[in-house]
Structure formats: C-alpha cells, structure tokens
Motif scaffolding. Structure first.
Motif, PDB file in Angstrom:
ATOM      1  N   LEU A   1       0.831  -1.290   0.134  1.00  0.00           N
ATOM      2  CA  LEU A   1      -0.039  -0.101   0.092  1.00  0.00           C
ATOM      3  C   LEU A   1       0.734   1.369   0.055  1.00  0.00           C
ATOM      4  CD1 LEU A   1      -2.766  -1.163   2.478  1.00  0.00           C
ATOM      5  CD2 LEU A   1      -3.242  -0.351   0.247  1.00  0.00           C
ATOM      6  N   ARG A   2       1.937   1.273   0.800  1.00  0.00           N
ATOM      7  CA  ARG A   2       2.870   2.522   0.881  1.00  0.00           C
ATOM      8  C   ARG A   2       3.517   2.681  -0.516  1.00  0.00           C
ATOM      9  NH1 ARG A   2       5.433   0.647   4.897  1.00  0.00           N
ATOM     10  NH2 ARG A   2       7.306   0.011   3.818  1.00  0.00           N
ATOM     11  N   ALA A   3       4.109   1.553  -0.975  1.00  0.00           N
ATOM     12  CA  ALA A   3       4.627   1.803  -2.366  1.00  0.00           C
ATOM     13  C   ALA A   3       3.830   2.313  -3.179  1.00  0.00           C
ATOM     14  CB  ALA A   3       5.230   0.543  -2.716  1.00  0.00           C
ATOM     15  N   VAL A   4       2.517   1.578  -3.634  1.00  0.00           N
ATOM     16  CA  VAL A   4       1.718   2.066  -4.574  1.00  0.00           C
ATOM     17  C   VAL A   4       1.219   3.525  -4.384  1.00  0.00           C
ATOM     18  CG1 VAL A   4      -0.605   1.467  -5.789  1.00  0.00           C
ATOM     19  CG2 VAL A   4       1.132  -0.177  -5.010  1.00  0.00           C
ATOM     20  N   ASP A   5       0.831   3.831  -3.262  1.00  0.00           N
ATOM     21  CA  ASP A   5       0.407   5.229  -2.911  1.00  0.00           C
ATOM     22  C   ASP A   5       1.333   6.245  -3.147  1.00  0.00           C
ATOM     23  OD1 ASP A   5      -2.153   4.540  -2.249  1.00  0.00           O
ATOM     24  OD2 ASP A   5      -1.681   4.536   0.021  1.00  0.00           O
ATOM     25  N   ALA A   6       2.777   5.798  -2.817  1.00  0.00           N
ATOM     26  CA  ALA A   6       3.792   6.813  -3.386  1.00  0.00           C
ATOM     27  C   ALA A   6       3.993   6.971  -4.679  1.00  0.00           C
ATOM     28  CB  ALA A   6       5.240   6.250  -2.631  1.00  0.00           C
ATOM     29  N   GLU A   7       3.534   6.257  -5.585  1.00  0.00           N
ATOM     30  CA  GLU A   7       3.660   6.101  -7.107  1.00  0.00           C
ATOM     31  C   GLU A   7       2.412   6.957  -7.551  1.00  0.00           C
ATOM     32  OE1 GLU A   7       5.137   6.079 -10.455  1.00  0.00           O
ATOM     33  OE2 GLU A   7       5.938   4.956  -9.041  1.00  0.00           O
ATOM     34  N   LEU A   8       1.406   6.797  -7.064  1.00  0.00           N
ATOM     35  CA  LEU A   8       0.162   7.386  -7.567  1.00  0.00           C
ATOM     36  C   LEU A   8      -0.137   8.756  -6.961  1.00  0.00           C
ATOM     37  CD1 LEU A   8      -2.604   4.436  -7.335  1.00  0.00           C
ATOM     38  CD2 LEU A   8      -1.187   5.211  -9.386  1.00  0.00           C
ATOM     39  N   ALA A   9       0.560   9.187  -6.040  1.00  0.00           N
ATOM     40  CA  ALA A   9       0.672  10.790  -5.635  1.00  0.00           C
ATOM     41  C   ALA A   9       0.978  11.706  -6.578  1.00  0.00           C
ATOM     42  CB  ALA A   9       1.780  10.738  -4.439  1.00  0.00           C
ATOM     43  N   ALA A  10       1.446  11.087  -7.668  1.00  0.00           N
ATOM     44  CA  ALA A  10       1.754  12.311  -8.499  1.00  0.00           C
ATOM     45  C   ALA A  10       0.600  12.343  -9.624  1.00  0.00           C
ATOM     46  CB  ALA A  10       3.023  11.661  -9.666  1.00  0.00           C
ATOM     47  N   ALA A  11      -0.512  11.314  -9.470  1.00  0.00           N
ATOM     48  CA  ALA A  11      -1.770  11.534 -10.083  1.00  0.00           C
ATOM     49  C   ALA A  11      -2.391  12.790 -10.227  1.00  0.00           C
ATOM     50  CB  ALA A  11      -2.726  10.640  -9.855  1.00  0.00           C
ATOM     51  N   GLU A  12      -2.902  13.464 -11.438  1.00  0.00           N
ATOM     52  CA  GLU A  12      -3.534  14.606 -11.429  1.00  0.00           C
ATOM     53  C   GLU A  12      -4.913  14.315 -12.217  1.00  0.00           C
ATOM     54  OE1 GLU A  12      -0.983  18.358 -11.929  1.00  0.00           O
ATOM     55  OE2 GLU A  12      -0.129  16.791 -13.165  1.00  0.00           O
ATOM     56  N   PRO A  13      -5.986  13.576 -11.385  1.00  0.00           N
ATOM     57  CA  PRO A  13      -7.246  13.465 -12.010  1.00  0.00           C
ATOM     58  C   PRO A  13      -7.953  14.451 -12.290  1.00  0.00           C
ATOM     59  CG  PRO A  13      -7.268  12.681  -9.765  1.00  0.00           C
ATOM     60  CD  PRO A  13      -6.058  13.389 -10.102  1.00  0.00           C
ATOM     61  N   LEU A  14      -8.875  14.262 -13.291  1.00  0.00           N
ATOM     62  CA  LEU A  14      -9.746  15.273 -13.872  1.00  0.00           C
ATOM     63  C   LEU A  14     -11.244  15.027 -13.204  1.00  0.00           C
ATOM     64  CD1 LEU A  14      -8.766  15.292 -17.579  1.00  0.00           C
ATOM     65  CD2 LEU A  14      -8.447  17.366 -16.030  1.00  0.00           C
TER      66      LEU A  14
END
Length: 331
Positions: A290-303
């Motif tokens: 969870l920690r690793a995937v959340d770190a990756e998806l922190a860069a997401a900029e959803p519409l």
C-alpha cells in the motif's frame, strides 16, 4: 474514395527504404487499427507498405536465455507460445485480455505497439484534437474524459495508450528492435512510447522510416512470478480503465526483484519506478504494498470524471502484489 499507393515489401531493407522516401507512408501489418483510422479519415497515408509477409513471424530462444519475438508474430500465437506461457505469464495474460479472439488472430506484435489512442475526440474529425491536428485544442479536457489519463498528461492532451501487451513488456524490461535506413537500434519498451508534453501527435520515439523488427524478452525476468490484471467496463473487447503488470521475486521473506507498470492511466504504459524503489529490499506485506503504490500514485492529477481511476489502480495493484507474494510463499 481516397486513393493510395500500395507497396508489398520483400525485405526489411526494401520496406525501410520505401517508407523513408515517402513522408506520409505507413507500414501495414495486421491493419486492425490503421485501416479503421483510414476509414474514419483520421489517417490518410499516400502509401501503404505491406510488411506482413516479411520473415518476422517467429518466436525463438536466444543463446543467453532471452526470447526474441518477431514483429509479425500474431497476438494469438504469442499468447499461446510455450516459452511465453511458461516464462512470461504476465505477457500471455495481457495479450489474452485485449480485443477479441478474431482480432488477436490478425493483430501483430509490432502493430500492437504502434496502435493509436482510442480517444473518441481523436477519432472524430468534427472535434478539435491536438494529437490529430496539432494546435487545434483538446476537446476531451472540457468534454467526456472518464477514460482518460490521470498521470503524465499535459494541457495539450489527456489521451491514454490502449495496449495491454505494451504494459506487460514495460514491466518485463523488454527491448524493442528497430531498423531503418541508417541501421538498427534498440529501445527499452518502457521508453518506446512518449508522454504528450508539447508534441502529443508524436506517440513513440520511432524515427520516420524505422520499422519494428522484433521484441526481446530478457532472461533476467524469465521465470520470475508475474501477473496482469485489467479493470474494464465489460469482460470482453473493452479497453482498460486501469491495468497493472507485476513481476515480483521474493527470497528469504524480502522483495529481491519487482517491476510494476500501469496501463489505462497515461499516454504510455506507466512504469512505477517510485513504487519499485519503495518495495525493493522490504518485506512483502500489505502495508508495504500500500505504501509503495500510494507513493507512485501521489503524482496523479485526475480530472473531475476520472478521479475514480486512482483508487481503482491502487486496489488492483495491491491485490496483484499480494497474490503473487502469497503464491511465492506457498510454493
């Protein structure tokens, strides 16, 4: 009716020479994407160079244990090949989750990599699209963008790349072989496609005239536990809302090797290098995943319409990691 020239190439050199000398030419393999776009008026090549009969249709093991896949190998044949099923299950699973059986029987390895976005605004000549006509705008931004990118997009384009196969290749550290009039070269599959930036019309790093001749699956990821998961609106013949390809090796209760790539989230297969760095050397626990995937998806900029993709991608990635870890422990 729009006319075009047709050239049947008898060798790779003949194909690349014909392509390089014609600015609006296109290679024709299976044609499952290109022909559709020609019918819509999105693609209008003056010349089609048929490469479907070139001797690029074999799967072979190389002396170092890697596997070379010819660019003309059909998706169905590749998914069913014993070397792929046994050593690279993530690739077989990704291929079988794409399109329909009929299309997989025709589509080729090279053509799959070169397919263009399925963004409806790209396919509609009545709507502005910077990918189709640079400088006209991106209708998807203020339109229906539920299926569009949440990572790596730019003000000029929010389209996603549709390939399932390419996501698996990115996770496997595969290499794409190219040949042009100036010689041959290879590119990592994870870097073959581009993010849109200020040139969304350019999908890949290919130079005009270059032909994909094959893909090499490395020995380093052969036999390592791997899996592909795809979330979509229906069980068949649908593109990914989010997908993930994972290669995971655990030894002595520690993650020794991990490769993660997301599909359906960006303009290209998204290699999750931040998540990989977080997990390497760590214990394969749910908390670590969870920690690793959340770190990756922190860069997401959803519409506004596609924010759901972030938790969706998170959940399927963590589930695949968890299942691979459990299967490794059980064995």
């Amino acid at each position: 009716m729009k006319s075009f020239m047709y050239v049947r190439a008898h060798s790779v050199d003949e194909a690349t020479a014909a392509h390089a000398g014609r600015p609006t030419s296109r290679y024709l393999g299976g044609g499952t994407n290109l022909v559709d776009l020609m019918k819509l008026g999105v693609e209008h090549p003056e010349t089609l160079i048929d490469v479907s009969r070139l001797p690029l249709d074999t799967v072979e093991e190389l002396h170092d244990g890697s596997v070379r896949v010819g660019a003309a190998v059909r998706n169905s044949d590749l998914a069913a090949h014993p070397l792929v099923r046994d050593r690279y299950p993530v690739l077989a699973q990704a291929l079988l989750s794409g399109a329909s059986g009929q299309l997989r029987n025709v589509a080729t390895t090279g053509g799959n990599l070169l397919q263009r976005t399925r963004c409806p605004y790209f396919q509609d000549l009545g709507k502005p699209c910077n990918k189709r006509e640079p400088g006209t705008g991106c209708a998807a931004r203020d339109g229906v963008h539920r299926d569009h990118a949440v990572l790596g997009h730019s003000p000029l384009c929010i389209a996603t790349h549709p390939s399932d196969m390419a996501v698996a290749l990115a996770a496997l550290d595969a290499q794409v072989e190219l040949q042009g009039t100036r010689g041959s070269r290879t590119l990592p599959a994870a870097e073959f496609h581009r993010l849109p930036g200020d040139r969304p019309e350019q999908d890949t790093e290919i130079v005009h005239g270059e032909l994909i001749t094959g893909v090499v699956l490395p020995a380093a990821t052969a036999g390592v536990p791997s899996a592909y998961r795809k979330a979509r609106d229906r069980a068949s013949y649908a593109f990914a809302l989010a997908s993930v390809a994972v290669v995971l090796d655990i030894d002595d209760a520690v993650v020794r090797k991990v490769r993660i790539a997301f599909g359906g989230l960006a303009h290209r297969p998204w290699r999750a290098r931040r998540a990989e760095e977080e997990l390497l050397g760590d214990a394969p626990t749910d908390e670590a995943f969870l920690r690793a995937v959340d770190a990756e998806l922190a860069a997401a900029e959803p519409l506004p319409e596609n924010a759901f993709k972030v938790p969706l991608a998170r959940n399927i990635a963590v589930d695949v990691l968890r299942r691979l870890a459990a299967s490794r422990t059980a064995s």
